[in-house]
Design a protein around this motif. Sequence first.
Motif, short mmCIF file in Angstrom:
data_model
loop_
_atom_site.label_atom_id
_atom_site.label_comp_id
_atom_site.label_asym_id
_atom_site.label_seq_id
_atom_site.Cartn_x
_atom_site.Cartn_y
_atom_site.Cartn_z
N PRO A 276 0.82 -1.22 0.00
CA PRO A 276 0.00 0.00 0.00
C PRO A 276 0.85 1.26 0.00
CG PRO A 276 0.05 -0.97 2.19
CD PRO A 276 0.93 -1.83 1.32
N ARG B 255 0.49 5.77 -0.46
CA ARG B 255 -0.48 6.85 -0.37
C ARG B 255 0.16 8.12 -0.90
NH1 ARG B 255 -3.13 9.90 4.05
NH2 ARG B 255 -5.37 9.85 3.58
N ARG C 114 -0.63 -0.97 -4.50
CA ARG C 114 -1.91 -0.23 -4.53
C ARG C 114 -1.64 1.15 -3.99
NH1 ARG C 114 -6.20 -3.76 -1.72
NH2 ARG C 114 -7.40 -1.84 -1.86
N GLU D 259 -3.19 4.93 -3.09
CA GLU D 259 -4.34 5.80 -2.87
C GLU D 259 -3.92 7.23 -3.18
OE1 GLU D 259 -7.69 5.95 0.54
OE2 GLU D 259 -5.65 6.36 1.24
N VAL E 248 -5.00 10.96 -2.84
CA VAL E 248 -5.93 11.84 -2.14
C VAL E 248 -5.72 13.26 -2.66
CG1 VAL E 248 -6.67 12.70 0.13
CG2 VAL E 248 -5.75 10.37 -0.10
N GLU F 236 -7.56 1.44 -12.24
CA GLU F 236 -8.24 2.05 -11.11
C GLU F 236 -8.96 0.97 -10.30
OE1 GLU F 236 -10.85 5.36 -11.89
OE2 GLU F 236 -11.10 5.68 -9.73
N THR G 298 -10.79 11.27 -3.87
CA THR G 298 -9.79 10.24 -3.60
C THR G 298 -10.01 9.10 -4.58
OG1 THR G 298 -9.55 10.80 -1.27
CG2 THR G 298 -8.98 8.55 -1.89
N ARG G 299 -8.94 8.68 -5.22
CA ARG G 299 -9.05 7.56 -6.16
C ARG G 299 -7.95 6.57 -5.81
NH1 ARG G 299 -11.59 10.21 -10.71
NH2 ARG G 299 -11.42 8.32 -11.95
N ARG G 300 -8.16 5.33 -6.18
CA ARG G 300 -7.18 4.30 -5.89
C ARG G 300 -6.76 3.60 -7.18
NH1 ARG G 300 -9.79 0.24 -2.21
NH2 ARG G 300 -11.55 0.65 -3.59
#
Length: 463
Positions: free
Chosen positions: A328, A330, A386, A388, A390, A408, A429-431
Motif C-alpha cells: 500500500p 499513499r 496499490r 491511494e 488523495v 483504477e 480520492t481515487r485508488r
Amino acid sequence: MTPTRRDVLKLAGLAGLGAALPRGLRAAGEIPELTASVARLQLLPESYPQTEIWGYHGTIPGPEIRLGQGARVRRRFVNDLPQGSSVHWHGIRIDNAMDGVAGLTQDPVAPGGSFDYDFVAPDAGTYWYHAHNRSWEQVARGLHGPLIVEEAEAPEVDREEVLVLDDWLLNPETGQIDDSFDHPMMMSHGGRIGNYITTNGRSNLSLPARRHERLRLRLINASNARIFPLRLSGLEGWIVALDGMPLADPTALEDVLVLGPAQRADLIVDVTAEEGGTADLVHVEEDETFSQVAFTVTGTASLSRRAGPAALPPNPKMALPDLAGATPLRLVMSGGAMGRMQSAILDGERKGFRDLAAAGHFWAFNDVAGMTDTPLADLSLGEPVRLEIVNDTVFPHAMHLHGMHFREIGQGDTLGPLRDTILVGGRETRRIAFTADNSGDWLFHCHMLSHAASGMTTWLRVT
Ligand code: C2O
Ligand code: CU
C-alpha cells in the motif's frame, strides 16, 4: 545553392571521414532525424499574422510516427531550439534509458546537440511524444506529435483519423504565444488554459465522411491543462481503447467522454447523419457546445449499419495486479489557490507558503514540493502496488505514471481498464493498482504541466 550530383557524391564520401553532412543528406542506414526547431506558421485564421511556434520539423502537431507492434523506433533527436530539450514517448512501456526525462533518465540535449532514441514499442495503441524539459513551456509552444503503434491485425474500419486536440494561449493582438509560462497565476490555479482550441493545428477542422462509414478516431489530448469533455453528434460509437490499451469489451459512447491532459481514447464510430448533413465530434464546455471536428457527409458507404465492433486484440502483459499481496502507498496532493497548505518541505527544508511561492512552488505531494533525491517508493521488480491518491486541493489533476500502466480500483475492489493517466477531481480520492514490472526510475506527476513544474512531480524506483 543546390548541390549538383557530383557534389552530393563528394559530400557522401566525406561523411566517412567524420565531416558533418548538410541537413537533409544522410548516409544510408543512418538513424532518421527528429528535429525540434523554431518555425512560423499560420495557426490563426488568414487575417492574422503567422505565429512563431516550436515544433518537430516545424509542424503542428509534429510528424506522425507510425510502426507495427513490436517494431523498433529509432530517431536521432536534433535540438535546433534555443533551449535544452528531450523527447518523452508518452505511454510506451519503454526501456528506462529511453524515457526521455531530462534530469532523471538523461541530461537535457543542449541547443545544437543530439540524442539517439532507440526502443521497442511492445504494445499496440495510440501514444504520443512530447518534450520533457521545461515541458510546461515546450509542450505549450508546440513540441508534441502522435506515436501510433498498429495492431498486427487491424480492426475492420473504412479509415482512421488521428486527432490531436490542443489549446494555445495566444496574445489576441499579435497572434503570438503568450510567454508568461512561469506566471504564478497559471501555476497555482488550473494550469495554463489556452484561448484558442485546435485539432491537428486547425481551429475548425472539417473532414469528409460518408453515411454509414465506419471510422476509427484516435484522440490525443496534447494540451497543457485543458480537460476536454466530448460527445458525438451524427455519429454513434464505442470506446475501444484508453491510453493506448484495448478495452476487454467496446463500450458504447452514449454520454460524455472526458479526456484529461495527456489521455487518449480510440473510438470506433459509425456515421449516422444523413447525406448532405454534418456529423461532429462535439466539445462540451459549461453550457455551450462547439464542433471540435466537423464531418461533412457526402455519399453513402453502405446501405445499412453494421453490427457493433469487436474488441481490439489484447496487448501483452495485461494481467491483473495481485491486490491482496499489494504494497500500500499513499499520495496526498495539497496546495494551490484556495488550498489549505500552510507549508511544505522544499529541498529538505520546511518552508511557509509564501517562501514556497517565491521559489515557484505551489503544490506538494505528501508534504514535499518538487523532486526529491529519494523516490516516493523503492519497489522490487514484479511487486504489486496499490496507491491511494488523495486530492486535497480544489483543482482536478491528471496524474501520469511513466513506464507502466495501472488500473483504477473501484467499488468492491473491481479493477478498471489499463491507463497511464488518471484524472482526479478536486477533493476526490481515487485508488489505483499496478505491478511494478518495468525496472528503472519512473516519473509520477501531474500532467497539468504547470502543476508538474510547481511542485507536483515525484518518482518511483523499480529494481
Ligand atoms: Cu506525458 Cu512525464 O509525461
Ligand atoms: Cu495538477
